[in-house]
Scaffold this active site. Structure first.
Site, PDB file in Angstrom:
ATOM      1  N   ARG A   1      74.728  97.518  35.119  1.00 29.82           N
ATOM      2  CA  ARG A   1      73.921  96.683  36.040  1.00 29.82           C
ATOM      3  C   ARG A   1      74.391  96.928  37.467  1.00 29.82           C
ATOM      4  O   ARG A   1      75.590  97.073  37.699  1.00 29.82           O
ATOM      5  CB  ARG A   1      74.094  95.190  35.728  1.00 29.82           C
ATOM      6  CG  ARG A   1      73.595  94.776  34.337  1.00 29.82           C
ATOM      7  CD  ARG A   1      72.076  94.656  34.296  1.00 29.82           C
ATOM      8  NE  ARG A   1      71.614  94.181  33.008  1.00 29.82           N
ATOM      9  CZ  ARG A   1      71.314  94.949  31.959  1.00 29.82           C
ATOM     10  NH1 ARG A   1      71.431  96.258  32.040  1.00 29.82           N
ATOM     11  NH2 ARG A   1      70.882  94.416  30.829  1.00 29.82           N
TER      12      ARG A   1
ATOM     13  N   ARG B   1      66.933 100.416  22.477  1.00 32.27           N
ATOM     14  CA  ARG B   1      68.330 100.819  22.359  1.00 32.27           C
ATOM     15  C   ARG B   1      69.173  99.604  21.994  1.00 32.27           C
ATOM     16  O   ARG B   1      68.808  98.475  22.254  1.00 32.27           O
ATOM     17  CB  ARG B   1      68.834 101.419  23.676  1.00 32.27           C
ATOM     18  CG  ARG B   1      68.321 102.833  23.901  1.00 32.27           C
ATOM     19  CD  ARG B   1      68.858 103.417  25.196  1.00 32.27           C
ATOM     20  NE  ARG B   1      70.313 103.434  25.216  1.00 32.27           N
ATOM     21  CZ  ARG B   1      71.051 102.918  26.208  1.00 32.27           C
ATOM     22  NH1 ARG B   1      70.500 102.353  27.235  1.00 32.27           N
ATOM     23  NH2 ARG B   1      72.361 102.976  26.146  1.00 32.27           N
TER      24      ARG B   1
ATOM     25  N   LYS C   1      62.866  97.963  35.544  1.00 33.42           N
ATOM     26  CA  LYS C   1      62.779  99.001  34.509  1.00 33.42           C
ATOM     27  C   LYS C   1      61.308  99.350  34.264  1.00 33.42           C
ATOM     28  O   LYS C   1      60.468  98.467  34.079  1.00 33.42           O
ATOM     29  CB  LYS C   1      63.444  98.484  33.229  1.00 33.42           C
ATOM     30  CG  LYS C   1      63.442  99.475  32.088  1.00 33.42           C
ATOM     31  CD  LYS C   1      64.479  99.099  31.032  1.00 33.42           C
ATOM     32  CE  LYS C   1      64.289  99.919  29.764  1.00 33.42           C
ATOM     33  NZ  LYS C   1      65.393  99.816  28.821  1.00 33.42           N
TER      34      LYS C   1
HETATM   35  C1  BTN Z   1      65.066 101.190  25.407  1.00 32.26           C
HETATM   36  O1  BTN Z   1      65.605 100.243  24.816  1.00 32.26           O
HETATM   37  O2  BTN Z   1      65.097 101.298  26.628  1.00 32.26           O
HETATM   38  C2  BTN Z   1      64.395 102.275  24.608  1.00 32.26           C
HETATM   39  C3  BTN Z   1      62.993 101.905  24.253  1.00 32.26           C
HETATM   40  C4  BTN Z   1      62.245 102.965  23.474  1.00 32.26           C
HETATM   41  C5  BTN Z   1      60.890 102.480  23.025  1.00 32.26           C
HETATM   42  C6  BTN Z   1      60.060 103.563  22.408  1.00 32.26           C
HETATM   43  S1  BTN Z   1      58.379 103.092  22.225  1.00 32.26           S
HETATM   44  C7  BTN Z   1      58.065 104.519  21.266  1.00 32.26           C
HETATM   45  C8  BTN Z   1      59.262 104.717  20.376  1.00 32.26           C
HETATM   46  N1  BTN Z   1      59.120 103.981  19.144  1.00 32.26           N
HETATM   47  C9  BTN Z   1      60.009 102.983  19.039  1.00 32.26           C
HETATM   48  O3  BTN Z   1      60.078 102.179  18.089  1.00 32.26           O
HETATM   49  N2  BTN Z   1      60.801 102.964  20.121  1.00 32.26           N
HETATM   50  C10 BTN Z   1      60.486 104.040  21.029  1.00 32.26           C
END
Ligand code: BTN
Length: 329
Positions: free
Chosen positions: A326, A121, A190
């Protein structure tokens, strides 16, 4: 990736030694070709031990993803999904966005053993490791446009919490909008994250590529590259989780929650979501994109999924993407 690299990895997945000669014989190639394939595996950050006279092995056994096993773990929800497993991809979200534009079916799920450029994100990178993470994306098509999908990312988080609770990991909670968290040694960690990318018009129809990354085990070198405390789900479980069962449970809960969401929107889940929120009525710091920090107290989530916070200047409402939350407890 070298063409032989993944087939060799699949043999090494048992965590035992395999000699260069046995591997060369198995694949009908020379030992030098096996050596080159192992070198290409190493460039992906995967450790392969090489011991003279014994051969090659991974640091430990890895359960590989298997589309049939995942579908089986979906139980009665199996017909909703079309599962595909890729050995390696830059990002399952990027790949599925492209496939979605080409018209692949609603319910397509793409999981990857190795993801080399995972997207997180707010433009962040998502790091994962073979055997240490589960990375997958699911395509869900909606009749409504993007404007009707507010709260979708929160509902996806709730579906994952339900999936994890069904596997006995009942201490997993949510952090708005959709991080999976657990309290461990007095600190929030996390466990996984969700990235939703949308296609389509504001009026509809639309398509959501729902990307999910779950940590199973976090290696020290991976921990060092992440800017917040992280933990693997296996730390919460007496037995290591089977990634295929985990993924199947996530898919079945997604089917239940996404179908309900398409009919009733986020309002239907508002109370259930609030009950799973780790920071409900807790003091927090809100980090804005411009570097500013706003202290406040979480009041709840609104009917469309925005976060309601009591701040020094009164009650404020924030949309996903605007802030990072946070704990200030
Ligand atoms: C975050 O930042 O918390 C979200 C992370 C999401 C990661 C997943 S892994 C599978 C899918 N493919 C990606 O490139 N990102 C999501």
């Amino acid at each position: 990736m070298n063409k032989l690299a993944f087939p060799i990895l699949a043999v090494l997945a048992d965590g035992k030694f395999h000699s260069g000669e046995a591997l060369a014989q198995r694949f009908g190639v020379t030992r030098a070709t096996v050596y080159n394939a192992i070198q290409s595996v190493s460039t992906l950050g995967i450790t392969v031990f090489s011991v003279r006279g014994r051969g090659y092995r991974l640091p430990k056994a890895v359960t590989l993803l298997d589309a049939d096993a995942m579908v089986q773990a979906c139980g009665e929800y199996a017909p909703w999904f079309h599962v595909q497993v890729l050995a390696q991809v830059d990002s399952t979200n990027r790949y599925l966005m492209q496939e979605s534009a080409r018209g692949v079916a609603h319910g397509t799920c793409v999981a990857a053993h190795i993801q080399t450029a995972g997207r997180g994100r707010r433009g962040r990178q998502w790091v994962s490791q073979l055997g240490g993470s589960v990375t997958f994306s699911v395509l869900w098509r909606f009749q409504c446009g993007a404007a009707g999908l507010s709260g979708l990312s929160l509902v996806v988080g709730l579906a994952l919490v339900r999936a994890l609770h069904s596997l006995g990991l009942t201490e997993v909670q949510l952090k708005w909008p959709n991080d999976l968290l657990v309290q461990h040694q007095g600190q929030w960690h996390k466990l996984g994250g969700i990235l939703i990318e949308l296609q389509g018009d504001m009026e509809g129809p639309s398509a959501a590529v729902i990307g999910i990354g779950l940590n199973l085990e976090v290696a020290p070198e991976m921990r060092a590259s992440i800017d917040q405390p992280v933990l693997g789900l296996n730390a919460l479980s007496a037995q290591a989780l089977d990634p295929n069962v985990l993924l199947g449970r996530c898919l079945s809960q997604l089917a239940i929650h996404l179908n309900q969401f398409a009919e009733q929107g986020f309002a239907y889940f508002q109370d259930e979501w609030t009950a799973a929120h780790a920071f409900h009525q807790q003091p927090v710091n809100l980090l804005l994109a411009n570097g500013q920090t706003i202290p406040g107290q979480v009041l709840g989530v609104a009917e469309e999924g925005s976060l309601l916070v009591e701040t020094a200047t009164g009650q404020q409402r924030f949309n996903a993407g605007e802030i990072s939350v946070r704990s200030a407890a």
